[in-house]
Design an enzyme around this catalytic site. Structure first.
Site, PDB file in Angstrom:
ATOM      1  N   GLU A  30       0.833  -1.217   0.000  1.00 50.90           N
ATOM      2  CA  GLU A  30       0.000   0.000   0.000  1.00 50.90           C
ATOM      3  C   GLU A  30       0.862   1.259   0.000  1.00 50.90           C
ATOM      4  O   GLU A  30       2.065   1.218   0.267  1.00 50.90           O
ATOM      5  CB  GLU A  30      -0.957   0.011   1.195  1.00 50.90           C
ATOM      6  CG  GLU A  30      -0.262   0.125   2.540  1.00 50.90           C
ATOM      7  CD  GLU A  30      -1.178   0.696   3.628  1.00 50.90           C
ATOM      8  OE1 GLU A  30      -1.663   1.832   3.454  1.00 50.90           O
ATOM      9  OE2 GLU A  30      -1.370   0.025   4.651  1.00 50.90           O
ATOM     10  N   LYS A  91      -5.601  10.510   1.008  1.00 53.75           N
ATOM     11  CA  LYS A  91      -5.806   9.160   1.546  1.00 53.75           C
ATOM     12  C   LYS A  91      -7.000   8.539   0.804  1.00 53.75           C
ATOM     13  O   LYS A  91      -8.104   9.084   0.847  1.00 53.75           O
ATOM     14  CB  LYS A  91      -6.084   9.287   3.045  1.00 53.75           C
ATOM     15  CG  LYS A  91      -6.400   7.999   3.755  1.00 53.75           C
ATOM     16  CD  LYS A  91      -6.668   8.292   5.235  1.00 53.75           C
ATOM     17  CE  LYS A  91      -7.352   7.119   5.905  1.00 53.75           C
ATOM     18  NZ  LYS A  91      -7.846   7.458   7.251  1.00 53.75           N
ATOM     19  N   SER A 145     -13.467   1.169  10.392  1.00 56.38           N
ATOM     20  CA  SER A 145     -12.697   1.361   9.156  1.00 56.38           C
ATOM     21  C   SER A 145     -13.328   0.623   7.985  1.00 56.38           C
ATOM     22  O   SER A 145     -13.770  -0.528   8.117  1.00 56.38           O
ATOM     23  CB  SER A 145     -11.270   0.858   9.357  1.00 56.38           C
ATOM     24  OG  SER A 145     -10.581   0.909   8.122  1.00 56.38           O
ATOM     25  N   ALA A 146     -13.317   1.278   6.834  1.00 57.86           N
ATOM     26  CA  ALA A 146     -13.766   0.630   5.589  1.00 57.86           C
ATOM     27  C   ALA A 146     -12.875  -0.565   5.237  1.00 57.86           C
ATOM     28  O   ALA A 146     -13.262  -1.400   4.415  1.00 57.86           O
ATOM     29  CB  ALA A 146     -13.781   1.641   4.452  1.00 57.86           C
ATOM     30  N   ASP A 147     -11.703  -0.670   5.866  1.00 56.75           N
ATOM     31  CA  ASP A 147     -10.844  -1.845   5.626  1.00 56.75           C
ATOM     32  C   ASP A 147     -11.595  -3.133   5.963  1.00 56.75           C
ATOM     33  O   ASP A 147     -11.424  -4.154   5.290  1.00 56.75           O
ATOM     34  CB  ASP A 147      -9.585  -1.795   6.508  1.00 56.75           C
ATOM     35  CG  ASP A 147      -8.635  -0.669   6.133  1.00 56.75           C
ATOM     36  OD1 ASP A 147      -8.871   0.021   5.122  1.00 56.75           O
ATOM     37  OD2 ASP A 147      -7.649  -0.495   6.884  1.00 56.75           O
ATOM     38  N   LYS A 164      -3.342  -1.771  15.396  1.00 57.80           N
ATOM     39  CA  LYS A 164      -2.865  -0.988  16.549  1.00 57.80           C
ATOM     40  C   LYS A 164      -3.907  -0.953  17.654  1.00 57.80           C
ATOM     41  O   LYS A 164      -5.105  -0.985  17.398  1.00 57.80           O
ATOM     42  CB  LYS A 164      -2.570   0.441  16.108  1.00 57.80           C
ATOM     43  CG  LYS A 164      -1.343   0.542  15.247  1.00 57.80           C
ATOM     44  CD  LYS A 164      -0.788   1.958  15.252  1.00 57.80           C
ATOM     45  CE  LYS A 164       0.512   2.004  14.462  1.00 57.80           C
ATOM     46  NZ  LYS A 164       0.367   2.589  13.141  1.00 57.80           N
TER      47      LYS A 164
HETATM   48  N1  PSU Z   1      -3.087   1.551  10.833  1.00 55.83           N
HETATM   49  C1  PSU Z   1      -1.766   1.591  10.958  1.00 55.83           C
HETATM   50  N2  PSU Z   1      -1.017   2.223  10.017  1.00 55.83           N
HETATM   51  C2  PSU Z   1      -1.591   2.803   8.932  1.00 55.83           C
HETATM   52  C3  PSU Z   1      -3.006   2.739   8.792  1.00 55.83           C
HETATM   53  C4  PSU Z   1      -3.718   2.107   9.766  1.00 55.83           C
HETATM   54  O1  PSU Z   1      -1.236   1.075  11.923  1.00 55.83           O
HETATM   55  O2  PSU Z   1      -0.886   3.376   8.078  1.00 55.83           O
HETATM   56  C5  PSU Z   1      -3.645   3.329   7.579  1.00 55.83           C
HETATM   57  C6  PSU Z   1      -3.872   2.208   6.552  1.00 55.83           C
HETATM   58  O3  PSU Z   1      -3.724   2.738   5.245  1.00 55.83           O
HETATM   59  C7  PSU Z   1      -5.317   1.819   6.805  1.00 55.83           C
HETATM   60  C8  PSU Z   1      -5.917   3.166   7.145  1.00 55.83           C
HETATM   61  O4  PSU Z   1      -5.947   1.205   5.713  1.00 55.83           O
HETATM   62  O5  PSU Z   1      -4.936   3.823   7.918  1.00 55.83           O
HETATM   63  C9  PSU Z   1      -7.224   3.047   7.890  1.00 55.83           C
HETATM   64  O6  PSU Z   1      -7.796   4.299   8.024  1.00 55.83           O
HETATM   65  P1  PSU Z   1      -9.294   4.424   8.595  1.00 55.83           P
HETATM   66  O7  PSU Z   1      -9.221   4.026  10.030  1.00 55.83           O
HETATM   67  O8  PSU Z   1      -9.642   5.880   8.404  1.00 55.83           O
HETATM   68  O9  PSU Z   1     -10.139   3.514   7.772  1.00 55.83           O
HETATM   69 MN    MN Z   2     -12.844   5.907  10.440  1.00 55.34          MN
END
Ligand code: PSU
Ligand code: MN
Length: 316
Positions: A30, A91, A145-147, A164
């Protein structure tokens, strides 16, 4: 199946195209981690080192980003430099992808964004640092998260050091269970917690052997069970941070985010930035060590998948 229209938005680098044509394994990486996860120049140096490590293991790296209105699968050296240096990259998660493609602006893909692109490009293994998850207090904020939704729908194996502890890792596992996403662990029974090895929460299944991981993943996709697989592996012990230190810093970062009213897609970058600042950069060494280790685990998985009989990935 991907359409010709979808493919018209994708550009592979020459080495990635050559590897895929020859049936050699490719691993996606990524770009949010480069643009937003680490300071320059450590970010670019680390990205290059991880790519070199993968090549040394016989796997072609494909760092993914959005540049010039195309999903770029595999970047040249100067493009890694651009992402790491510009400070301008957006992002890009699933919902952001169309806007960044249509406008031609620079985009750094998150885990979700990278999974979308990897699946369209026919790449099955993706190495990252940590995935996004269910945030603490999500009962109130709905911040998930959308992940996780991407893992539920897109058939890519994501190798990571867990997530984390800024997140609620217990709820993250619950969400993944509900959505049928297997969480495999390599090297220990429990889910990893990024800076520290042990989240205190059991993964679904421990599989240390890359061939066994590959068989599990192939079985899932052969059955038409679309969606991702998480493969968690802990940071090497000598590079792990002390649990008490990271807990204290996480608590402070969360309190600051709340006090400053940070919301939406800014939450995760804010928390990551504060942790970096509060650890005085010590967390950077841990971050780099876990990424290198994840790349080794991901390379072994990609090689093992390539050694199995050909398959049926349900595709994006
Ligand atoms: N967690 C980490 N390091 C990161 C991210 C998350 O420890 O760099 C980044 C990744 O790209 C992850 C994104 O997909 O943050 C998630 O963001 P959000 O919580 O806004 O979906
Ligand atoms: Mn979020």
């Amino acid at each position: 199946m991907t359409t010709a229209a979808a493919q018209s938005w994708i550009v592979r680098s020459a080495p990635v195209a050559a590897a895929q044509a020859a049936g050699r394994p490719v691993v996606a990486l990524e770009s949010t981690i480069i643009a937003h996860g680490m300071p320059y120049p450590d970010n670019v140096r680390t990205a290059r080192e991880v790519e070199a490590l993968l090549r040394g293991m016989g796997v072609e790296p494909a760092t993914i980003a959005v540049i010039g209105g195309r999903m770029r699968i595999g970047l040249a050296d100067d493009e890694l430099e651009l992402l790491g240096r510009s400070g301008q990259a957006q992002k890009v998660s699933r919902r952001d992808l169309p806007g960044v493609l249509a406008s031609g602006t620079l985009g750094a893909t998150t885990v979700a964004g990278t999974m979308v692109c990897a699946a369209l490009a026919g790449i099955e293994v993706f190495v990252t640092g940590g995935i996004g998850g269910v945030h603490r207090g999500a009962q109130e904020t709905f911040d998930i998260s959308a992940d996780l939704e991407e893992l539920a729908r897109t058939s890519v194996a994501v190798v990571c050091a867990g997530a984390k502890s800024i997140l609620d890792l217990g709820l993250t596992l619950e969400y993944l269970e509900t959505h049928g996403v297997p969480v495999l662990s390599c090297g220990q029974d429990n889910l990893a917690a990024f800076y520290t090895r042990d989240s205190g929460l059991r993964a679904d299944l421990r599989l240390d052997d890359p061939a066994a991981q590959a068989r599990f993943i192939r079985a899932k996709w052969d059955l038409g069970l679309a969606g991702g697989v998480v493969l968690s592996t802990p940071v090497p012990a000598e590079a792990a941070m002390a649990r008490a230190e990271i807990d204290a810093i996480t608590g402070q970062a969360l309190a600051e985010a709340k006090a400053q009213g940070i919301t939406g897609k800014a939450v995760t970058p804010f928390l990551l930035g504060r942790i970096k600042a509060l650890t005085g950069g010590r967390s950077l060494a841990t971050n780099i060590a876990l990424l290198r280790h994840n790349a080794e685990v991901g390379a072994r998985l990609a090689l093992a998948l390539a050694a199995l009989p050909p398959c049926s990935n349900p595709g994006p």
